[in-house]
Scaffold this active site. Structure first.
Site, PDB file in Angstrom:
ATOM      1  NE  ARG A 111      66.909  53.306  71.547  1.00 43.72           N
ATOM      2  CZ  ARG A 111      66.089  52.940  70.588  1.00 43.72           C
ATOM      3  NH1 ARG A 111      65.347  51.851  70.729  1.00 43.72           N
ATOM      4  NH2 ARG A 111      65.979  53.630  69.484  1.00 43.72           N
TER       5      ARG A 111
ATOM      6  CB  THR B 214      74.195  47.144  71.057  1.00 42.12           C
ATOM      7  OG1 THR B 214      74.102  48.201  72.024  1.00 42.12           O
ATOM      8  CG2 THR B 214      75.657  46.927  70.690  1.00 42.12           C
TER       9      THR B 214
ATOM     10  CG  ASP C 163      65.636  61.069  69.640  1.00 41.93           C
ATOM     11  OD1 ASP C 163      66.599  60.312  69.467  1.00 41.93           O
ATOM     12  OD2 ASP C 163      65.385  61.625  70.746  1.00 41.93           O
TER      13      ASP C 163
ATOM     14  CG  ASP D  98      67.299  64.419  69.110  1.00 38.47           C
ATOM     15  OD1 ASP D  98      68.082  64.727  70.035  1.00 38.47           O
ATOM     16  OD2 ASP D  98      67.613  63.640  68.187  1.00 38.47           O
TER      17      ASP D  98
END
Ligand code: PRP
Ligand code: URA
Length: 210
Positions: free
Chosen positions: A105, A109, A201, A204
């Site tokens: 991603r 945006t 995340d 991560d």
């Protein structure tokens, strides 16, 4: 009629989602739990596989048994975080082939950017299970389905662990034929496109980056 979305509320699944959410869960344990969840969710998502009768020789006699038949499977993780689900899926269906779709991603945006796609050459003949623990805006999952459709995949399911209502609504509206399996449906997205309360995340936490 197929259910458009199946929320798996099995107590073991819910317990493992709680472990993933916990900020104190280590990278090692996080990776193991993602894999275990994939295994359990695979069990649900393959409920409609067809079987045929076979005869098996036991140590004592001949037994009538049922074995898998019909269409073959492909598991397709969305990189990176989807990779964490592959081993659990393969533990259940070792004969499945694995394709990879690389998307990240854009942090500004939130639009997905494609950087890799390698699928089994006979993808159009396989039932596809797309894997990504997180369905946030839904952009990555929708793009991945679009890539799969362009390469001829017809029957596609999506297994995610946590979704935001926004992502679920987008995937359902853009690709109503894709059956969706989730372990949790959270409250909302935050201003950075993260699922709240979510787990942070996923990439991560699986790979220990950040
Ligand atoms: C995460 C996650 C999904 C995507 C979901 O990947 O694993 O692929 O975000 O967000 P969306 O529904 O809004 O598209 P990310 O883009 O962080 O890439 P990474 O796995 O390489 O870290
Ligand atoms: N990707 C993640 O890994 N987590 C989120 O909450 C949203 C997107």
């Amino acid at each position: 009629m197929r259910e458009p979305m199946i929320l798996i509320d099995h107590p073991l699944v819910q317990h493992k989602v709680a472990l993933l959410r916990d900020v104190n869960t280590s990278t090692k344990e996080f990776k193991e739990v993602v894999s275990e969840l994939a295994m359990m969710m695979c069990y649900e998502a393959t409920r409609d596989l067809t079987t045929e009768e076979a005869e098996v020789q036991t140590p004592l006699a001949t037994a009538k048994a049922r074995v898998l038949s019909g269409r073959k499977l492909a598991f397709v993780p969305i990189l990176r975080a989807g990779l964490g689900m592959v081993d659990g899926m393969l533990a259940m269906v070792p004969a499945a082939r694995v394709g990879h779709i690389g998307l990240y991603r854009d942090p500004e945006t939130l639009e997905p950017v494609e950087y890799y796609c390698k699928l089994p050459s006979d993808i159009s003949e396989r039932d596809v299970i797309l894997l990504d623990p997180m369905l946030a805006t839904g952009g990555s999952a929708c793009d991945a389905v679009s890539l799969l459709r362009k390469r001829g995949a017809k029957n596609i399911k999506f297994i995610g662990i946590i979704a935001a209502p926004e992502g679920l609504a987008r995937l359902r509206s853009e690709w109503p034929d894709v059956q969706i399996y989730l372990a949790a449906l959270d409250e909302r997205l935050n201003d950075h496109g993260y699922i709240m309360p979510g787990l942070g995340d996923a990439g991560d936490r699986i790979f220990g980056t950040k």
